[in-house]
Design a protein around this motif. Structure first.
Motif, short mmCIF file in Angstrom:
data_model
loop_
_atom_site.label_atom_id
_atom_site.label_comp_id
_atom_site.label_asym_id
_atom_site.label_seq_id
_atom_site.Cartn_x
_atom_site.Cartn_y
_atom_site.Cartn_z
N ASP A 253 30.59 46.91 32.60
CA ASP A 253 29.79 47.33 33.78
C ASP A 253 29.44 47.28 35.67
O ASP A 253 28.81 47.05 36.74
CB ASP A 253 28.29 46.64 33.54
CG ASP A 253 28.09 46.60 32.68
OD1 ASP A 253 27.85 47.65 31.38
OD2 ASP A 253 26.82 45.64 31.64
N ARG A 254 31.64 46.53 36.08
CA ARG A 254 32.16 45.78 37.35
C ARG A 254 30.71 44.94 37.86
O ARG A 254 30.28 44.96 39.01
CB ARG A 254 32.12 47.17 37.81
CG ARG A 254 32.80 48.45 37.75
CD ARG A 254 32.93 49.64 38.82
NE ARG A 254 33.23 51.07 38.21
CZ ARG A 254 32.50 51.51 38.01
NH1 ARG A 254 31.49 51.87 38.05
NH2 ARG A 254 33.44 52.63 36.65
N ASP A 255 30.48 44.36 36.51
CA ASP A 255 29.39 42.98 36.88
C ASP A 255 30.36 41.63 37.61
O ASP A 255 31.07 41.30 36.80
CB ASP A 255 28.91 42.76 35.88
CG ASP A 255 28.06 41.07 35.93
OD1 ASP A 255 28.03 40.88 36.86
OD2 ASP A 255 27.36 41.08 34.52
N PHE A 256 30.81 41.77 38.71
CA PHE A 256 31.99 40.95 39.11
C PHE A 256 31.17 39.04 38.91
O PHE A 256 32.07 38.14 38.03
CB PHE A 256 32.16 40.69 40.62
CG PHE A 256 32.94 39.47 41.31
CD1 PHE A 256 34.22 39.83 40.88
CD2 PHE A 256 33.29 38.98 41.80
CE1 PHE A 256 35.55 39.32 41.12
CE2 PHE A 256 34.06 37.62 42.33
CZ PHE A 256 35.08 37.84 41.76
N GLU A 257 29.79 39.06 39.09
CA GLU A 257 28.93 37.51 38.80
C GLU A 257 29.56 37.11 37.82
O GLU A 257 30.07 36.49 37.10
CB GLU A 257 27.52 37.28 39.06
CG GLU A 257 27.25 36.10 38.77
CD GLU A 257 25.64 36.21 39.37
OE1 GLU A 257 25.67 37.17 40.28
OE2 GLU A 257 25.61 34.98 39.07
N THR A 258 29.57 38.04 36.67
CA THR A 258 29.83 37.38 35.38
C THR A 258 31.09 37.21 35.20
O THR A 258 31.64 36.88 34.74
CB THR A 258 29.35 38.61 34.25
OG1 THR A 258 27.85 38.22 34.43
CG2 THR A 258 29.17 38.27 32.51
N PHE A 259 32.45 38.54 35.33
CA PHE A 259 33.83 38.33 35.35
C PHE A 259 34.19 37.32 35.34
O PHE A 259 34.52 36.21 35.55
CB PHE A 259 34.27 39.68 36.37
CG PHE A 259 35.46 39.53 36.05
CD1 PHE A 259 36.55 40.33 35.45
CD2 PHE A 259 36.54 38.32 37.67
CE1 PHE A 259 37.72 40.45 35.47
CE2 PHE A 259 37.88 39.09 37.53
CZ PHE A 259 38.12 39.29 36.26
N ALA A 260 33.03 36.94 37.00
CA ALA A 260 33.84 35.66 37.62
C ALA A 260 33.37 34.15 36.89
O ALA A 260 34.19 33.62 36.91
CB ALA A 260 33.28 35.02 38.86
N THR A 261 32.77 33.82 36.38
CA THR A 261 31.78 33.42 35.85
C THR A 261 32.57 32.40 34.75
O THR A 261 33.10 31.33 33.93
CB THR A 261 30.39 32.78 35.32
OG1 THR A 261 29.37 33.48 36.87
CG2 THR A 261 30.18 32.03 35.39
N ILE A 262 32.58 33.38 33.85
CA ILE A 262 33.67 33.25 32.85
C ILE A 262 35.31 33.21 32.95
O ILE A 262 35.72 32.42 32.12
CB ILE A 262 33.26 34.44 31.48
CG1 ILE A 262 31.74 35.01 31.53
CG2 ILE A 262 34.15 34.64 30.32
CD1 ILE A 262 31.80 35.96 30.59
N THR A 263 35.71 33.41 33.52
CA THR A 263 37.15 33.59 34.12
C THR A 263 37.12 32.20 34.16
O THR A 263 38.29 31.66 33.97
CB THR A 263 37.70 34.73 35.34
OG1 THR A 263 37.40 35.66 34.60
CG2 THR A 263 39.11 34.40 36.18
N MET A 264 36.09 31.92 34.87
CA MET A 264 36.64 30.13 36.15
C MET A 264 36.36 29.18 34.75
O MET A 264 36.84 28.25 34.91
CB MET A 264 34.97 30.57 37.21
CG MET A 264 36.25 30.38 38.69
SD MET A 264 35.17 30.64 39.72
CE MET A 264 33.40 30.76 39.52
#
Lengths: 429, 429
Positions: A253-264
């Protein structure tokens, strides 16, 4: 010697490839089988562009080579001392031998000696793990040299037996490594979730952090975690599987917020499990912690007027060392580079270009000249009062790169790392 | 006014007590009820000697006081702004009122104003949590002033509503706080596992670590952990209950190795849960980490010839800050003080006595003079090459103390912190 044999002997059987580095956003830590390198949990990574970071490997087979030899960054290594190198060479040679036994017209490469020369285009001193790109390049090159009918997924299983995370460097873009359940590792391979072209706006900023202390090697550290951390089983069983699914969806989904939160969160949890190991393992230092706090402050700076929530514009992640990798949309990189170079001034004796090279033309010439001594974009100037400036050199290098493709075959003769005699063009004693 | 009332009015109703600091070896972190301060898991601590660290509190009730007033370290505080202070004052006053209603001959202290003056004998700048000793002193003093027929366990329930860990400062020695299950907190109190005299050989070395950054307060930090850490429930449910039982046995057996191992693991796991919190909470800094590594090296130095295993002679633990508390047998303290003072030289502008005062006479005068500039005991000299010396002041103070008793009633008139008029003898505006 038959005519065919003479032709085969005269022909140069050589392949040169490059393979990329990958940085996990869901971390691999812990093996359920040490020999086969089967992980305790699945993981997921982004492949970084080979334009900036790669391993280049040339492999040549020749009946004139009396034994296998390997040079790594110009220095010869003892292949027989490395079970991991032998895993990869033996497995591919075995498959070649099977092909040859079915088709006698094939040159008997499996019986010849191999010369392997491998170089990273980034200094080892940069503190970036090179085993992933190194083993991906090796297996990719051998598969091509031996003309093995292997998919990238099949190749990833062999690369995995060299270095676990190497299996993820067999693909570009966004790559998952499924843990698998079989005892022989037949279902423990990587696959592409999405190619690099799916999300070109996602960039990465690598902050190479100085650390006086040599940390615990990931190979020994992860097994101590498996043996001693009472929290680690919860991570493997309850947390990571859910994160894998959520992360794949976020990428699609190119959902950066979710991508970033899980990454951190996943970086933090990996380091939490290191701390819950006995004796505890530390990879983050004060500079790493400061980068984490800087990124959270950056993410809290802007609020979405529609939702009233902060706009997540960057994500940090740390492997088994103090270096930060910051994933962010390209549009946030100009601000992030200003922040990092301001709070972590370059080492005093290091030229600016060696500290940070403006690969994507974010700054004008005059802006580049002032970089590190000031924050000139008003959008982030407010941070100057909120954090302390570290002593020069706490971060030694900052590398801006993007998501990239998988192993590349180089066809130009000049790309070869071996000379006509099959010896390294560059070598050190 | 009756004769009895006149006598009561003339009499001074005042109590002065001191109460100790406690340092947990199984950590309290997380509340299941914020208002009543009911914890998510049980905890266990050692009470430190009041000879070196304590809070002293004087409480006086008088019909001439028109309202309750409180001075903390010479500065008046607004009682009505602190729900936690009100919890303790209201609960004890309520119990007094019940006594008075049953026995009209009692002076009506519950209807009078209170003056409360409280002082720590250690600087707040030392970074040591004073809320535990502070609330224990307050509740202990009020219970005595009001002549409440409360056991220490009952008092600990009231102290708990001031500051969770304060309930453990109601006892000397080794103290458990049982989490309890009741909604009203009736079964969430502390009790003594063993008195200080049970294990007089156990000493403590407090290393006050400098930290530029102000950490997240424990009150807000622990609730963020409860809300966001996916590993934390495993700690509360599966890990801590087992550790509580093992730790109690270790204390009763004076089994230092088990005591030390659980202490270190539990400190690490608490900080691991802080790191798994989102956003992550950091309390350990590079100096804290170096102390951890020093203690592990110290514990690996000597091997028991009978078992072939290392002899565990020290245990670190860290609360919600960078300060280390090292528990060790008294016999190991001479070596430990040399190590800590060598690798963490005293702040340049600080007198030696203010940095480390040799409370237990471990060193001769000439040895004390050389402390910090060298390690002169051969038994630990080998560490000089293994670790880096930190810049002066990374540790600001080193306090050697022992396990001590619970709150003490001071009967000498000169101990009172209030003058004849009921105002602080020492006060600042």
């Amino acid at each position: 010697m038959s005519e065919q044999q003479k032709q085969q002997t005269a022909k140069v059987y050589e392949v040169t490839v490059t393979a990329p580095v990958n940085i996990a956003v869901i971390k691999y830590w812990g093996k359920r089988n040490k020999k086969l390198i089967l992980p305790t949990n699945p993981s997921l990574s982004c492949t970084l562009s080979q334009d900036h970071l790669h391993t280049c490997t040339t492999v040549r087979a020749s009946p004139t080579f009396d034994r296998d030899r390997l040079w790594l960054n110009c220095v010869e290594e003892r292949i027989e001392a490395s079970e991991r190198l032998l895993n990869c060479i033996t497995a591919t040679r075995q498959l070649r031998a099977e092909l040859e036994s079915k088709d006698p017209s094939l040159a008997p490469l499996s019986k010849w000696g191999l010369h392997i020369c491998s170089q990273n285009n980034f200094p080892t001193a940069a503190g970036l793990a090179s085993s992933a790109s190194g083993y991906a390049a090796l297996v990719s090159a051998l598969a091509k040299l031996f003309e093995l009918p292997l998919s990238e997924e099949d190749q990833s299983k062999i690369a995995r037996t060299g270095s676990g995370s190497a299996c993820r460097s067999m693909f570009g873009g966004f790559v998952a490594w499924q843990a698998g359940e079989l005892d022989d590792g037949g279902d423990s391979f990587s696959y592409q979730v999405a190619p690099a072209t799916h999300w070109p706006d996602l960039h990465a900023l690598i902050c190479v952090v100085s650390d006086a202390k040599k940390g615990v090697s990931s190979t020994s550290g992860m097994q101590t975690t498996v043996q001693t951390s009472e929290l680690f089983p919860t991570r493997c069983r309850d947390v990571v599987p859910q994160r894998m699914e959520a992360m794949k969806r976020a990428i699609l989904d190119r959902d950066f917020e979710t991508f970033a939160t899980i990454t951190m969160k996943d970086s933090n949890q990996f380091h939490a499990c290191c701390l819950d190991t006995y004796p505890p393992i530390f990879y983050l230092n004060d500079a790493s912690r400061a980068i984490i706090q800087l990124i959270h402050a950056f993410n809290n700076q802007k609020v979405d007027p529609a939702t009233g929530k902060p706009v997540i514009r960057a994500a940090y992640t740390f492997d088994a060392g103090p270096n930060a990798v910051i994933y962010a949309p390209k549009g946030a990189m100009r601000e992030l580079v200003q922040l990092v170079t301001y709070f972590f001034p370059k080492p005093i004796d290091r030229p600016s270009q060696a500290y940070y090279s403006d690969q994507f033309g974010l700054f004008s010439e005059s802006e580049y000249a002032r970089l590190g001594s000031d924050i000139y974009d008003e959008s982030v100037a407010e941070f100057k009062d909120k954090f302390s400036v570290f002593p020069p050199g706490a971060v030694r290098r900052v590398i801006h790169t993007s998501i990239g493709d998988g192993p590349r075959l180089l066809t130009s003769h000049s790309s070869s790392l071996l000379n006509d005699a099959g010896m390294p063009k560059r070598a050190r004693d």
